[in-house]
Design a protein around this motif. Structure first.
Motif, PDB file in Angstrom:
ATOM      1  N   ARG A  29       0.823  -1.206   0.000  1.00 52.16           N
ATOM      2  CA  ARG A  29       0.000   0.000   0.000  1.00 52.16           C
ATOM      3  C   ARG A  29       0.862   1.263   0.000  1.00 52.16           C
ATOM      4  O   ARG A  29       0.549   2.243  -0.671  1.00 52.16           O
ATOM      5  CB  ARG A  29      -0.939   0.021   1.211  1.00 52.16           C
ATOM      6  N   GLN A  30       1.955   1.235   0.743  1.00 50.33           N
ATOM      7  CA  GLN A  30       2.848   2.392   0.778  1.00 50.33           C
ATOM      8  C   GLN A  30       3.425   2.658  -0.615  1.00 50.33           C
ATOM      9  O   GLN A  30       3.474   3.803  -1.069  1.00 50.33           O
ATOM     10  CB  GLN A  30       3.962   2.150   1.789  1.00 50.33           C
ATOM     11  N   ALA A  31       3.831   1.622  -1.316  1.00 47.72           N
ATOM     12  CA  ALA A  31       4.346   1.788  -2.682  1.00 47.72           C
ATOM     13  C   ALA A  31       3.226   2.233  -3.622  1.00 47.72           C
ATOM     14  O   ALA A  31       3.444   3.057  -4.513  1.00 47.72           O
ATOM     15  CB  ALA A  31       4.958   0.480  -3.165  1.00 47.72           C
ATOM     16  N   ALA A  32       2.013   1.723  -3.421  1.00 44.84           N
ATOM     17  CA  ALA A  32       0.878   2.115  -4.272  1.00 44.84           C
ATOM     18  C   ALA A  32       0.540   3.590  -4.094  1.00 44.84           C
ATOM     19  O   ALA A  32       0.201   4.275  -5.060  1.00 44.84           O
ATOM     20  CB  ALA A  32      -0.336   1.246  -3.951  1.00 44.84           C
ATOM     21  N   LEU A  33       0.638   4.102  -2.868  1.00 44.92           N
ATOM     22  CA  LEU A  33       0.386   5.532  -2.637  1.00 44.92           C
ATOM     23  C   LEU A  33       1.412   6.394  -3.364  1.00 44.92           C
ATOM     24  O   LEU A  33       1.075   7.439  -3.929  1.00 44.92           O
ATOM     25  CB  LEU A  33       0.394   5.844  -1.141  1.00 44.92           C
ATOM     26  N   LYS A  34       2.661   5.958  -3.369  1.00 50.20           N
ATOM     27  CA  LYS A  34       3.701   6.687  -4.096  1.00 50.20           C
ATOM     28  C   LYS A  34       3.399   6.680  -5.594  1.00 50.20           C
ATOM     29  O   LYS A  34       3.531   7.704  -6.269  1.00 50.20           O
ATOM     30  CB  LYS A  34       5.073   6.071  -3.844  1.00 50.20           C
ATOM     31  N   ALA A  35       3.005   5.527  -6.109  1.00 52.95           N
ATOM     32  CA  ALA A  35       2.677   5.429  -7.534  1.00 52.95           C
ATOM     33  C   ALA A  35       1.451   6.277  -7.869  1.00 52.95           C
ATOM     34  O   ALA A  35       1.395   6.922  -8.921  1.00 52.95           O
ATOM     35  CB  ALA A  35       2.432   3.970  -7.917  1.00 52.95           C
ATOM     36  N   ALA A  36       0.462   6.303  -6.977  1.00 56.99           N
ATOM     37  CA  ALA A  36      -0.773   7.063  -7.230  1.00 56.99           C
ATOM     38  C   ALA A  36      -0.504   8.559  -7.322  1.00 56.99           C
ATOM     39  O   ALA A  36      -1.156   9.267  -8.093  1.00 56.99           O
ATOM     40  CB  ALA A  36      -1.790   6.773  -6.128  1.00 56.99           C
ATOM     41  N   ARG A  37       0.462   9.058  -6.575  1.00 55.63           N
ATOM     42  CA  ARG A  37       0.788  10.490  -6.636  1.00 55.63           C
ATOM     43  C   ARG A  37       1.337  10.887  -7.994  1.00 55.63           C
ATOM     44  O   ARG A  37       1.347  12.047  -8.347  1.00 55.63           O
ATOM     45  CB  ARG A  37       1.793  10.862  -5.545  1.00 55.63           C
ATOM     46  N   ARG A  38       1.798   9.915  -8.764  1.00 53.89           N
ATOM     47  CA  ARG A  38       2.363  10.192 -10.088  1.00 53.89           C
ATOM     48  C   ARG A  38       1.341  10.058 -11.216  1.00 53.89           C
ATOM     49  O   ARG A  38       1.701  10.199 -12.382  1.00 53.89           O
ATOM     50  CB  ARG A  38       3.513   9.229 -10.367  1.00 53.89           C
ATOM     51  N   LEU A  39       0.090   9.772 -10.886  1.00 52.88           N
ATOM     52  CA  LEU A  39      -0.941   9.649 -11.920  1.00 52.88           C
ATOM     53  C   LEU A  39      -1.072  10.965 -12.688  1.00 52.88           C
ATOM     54  O   LEU A  39      -0.985  12.048 -12.103  1.00 52.88           O
ATOM     55  CB  LEU A  39      -2.290   9.290 -11.299  1.00 52.88           C
ATOM     56  N   GLU A  40      -1.273  10.864 -13.994  1.00 51.52           N
ATOM     57  CA  GLU A  40      -1.406  12.066 -14.808  1.00 51.52           C
ATOM     58  C   GLU A  40      -2.756  12.750 -14.598  1.00 51.52           C
ATOM     59  O   GLU A  40      -2.827  13.966 -14.540  1.00 51.52           O
ATOM     60  CB  GLU A  40      -1.210  11.729 -16.280  1.00 51.52           C
ATOM     61  N   ASP A  41      -3.824  11.968 -14.514  1.00 48.05           N
ATOM     62  CA  ASP A  41      -5.164  12.537 -14.323  1.00 48.05           C
ATOM     63  C   ASP A  41      -5.405  12.796 -12.845  1.00 48.05           C
ATOM     64  O   ASP A  41      -5.540  11.862 -12.065  1.00 48.05           O
ATOM     65  CB  ASP A  41      -6.244  11.588 -14.864  1.00 48.05           C
ATOM     66  N   LYS A  42      -5.448  14.071 -12.497  1.00 46.81           N
ATOM     67  CA  LYS A  42      -5.691  14.455 -11.103  1.00 46.81           C
ATOM     68  C   LYS A  42      -6.970  15.273 -11.034  1.00 46.81           C
ATOM     69  O   LYS A  42      -7.283  16.025 -11.944  1.00 46.81           O
ATOM     70  CB  LYS A  42      -4.518  15.290 -10.568  1.00 46.81           C
TER      71      LYS A  42
END
Length: 104
Positions: A29-42
């Motif tokens: 989950r910690q790695a997923a949160l880091k990846a989610a912050r990099r999503l292009e669509d915000k």
């Protein structure tokens, strides 16, 4: 596979199974949160943020952790340091499940 400091590496997989980035964390989950912050669509707010599926394969394993992820931008806190930008990216994830892959 855990490092000496307890962190594990997770590779971000696209729909074709290509691994494009690596994120580390003590938990998936910690790695997923880091990846989610990099999503292009915000979104403008958490409620307006579009949801996307992200898949993270744990390095040294056949496990793929699947998350529903979304990100939004908001104003930085009033007591933020000078180097912090005025708008920061926040993110959240919800686990959908785990798959096992054979192509590792």
């Amino acid at each position: 596979m855990a490092r000496e400091d307890g962190k594990r590496n997770f590779a971000l997989r696209d729909v074709d199974g290509n691994e494009t980035s690596v994120f580390s964390g003590n938990t998936p989950r910690q790695a997923a949160l880091k990846a989610a912050r990099r999503l292009e669509d915000k979104g403008e707010t958490e409620q307006q943020a579009p949801h996307q599926e992200i898949r993270l394969r744990e390095k040294g394993s056949d496990k793929v952790h699947i998350y529903d992820a979304w990100a939004w931008e908001e104003e930085s806190p009033d007591d933020s340091p000078d180097w912090m930008p005025n708008r920061i990216t926040e993110a959240n994830v919800s686990k959908k499940g785990i798959e096992h892959v054979e192509d590792v």
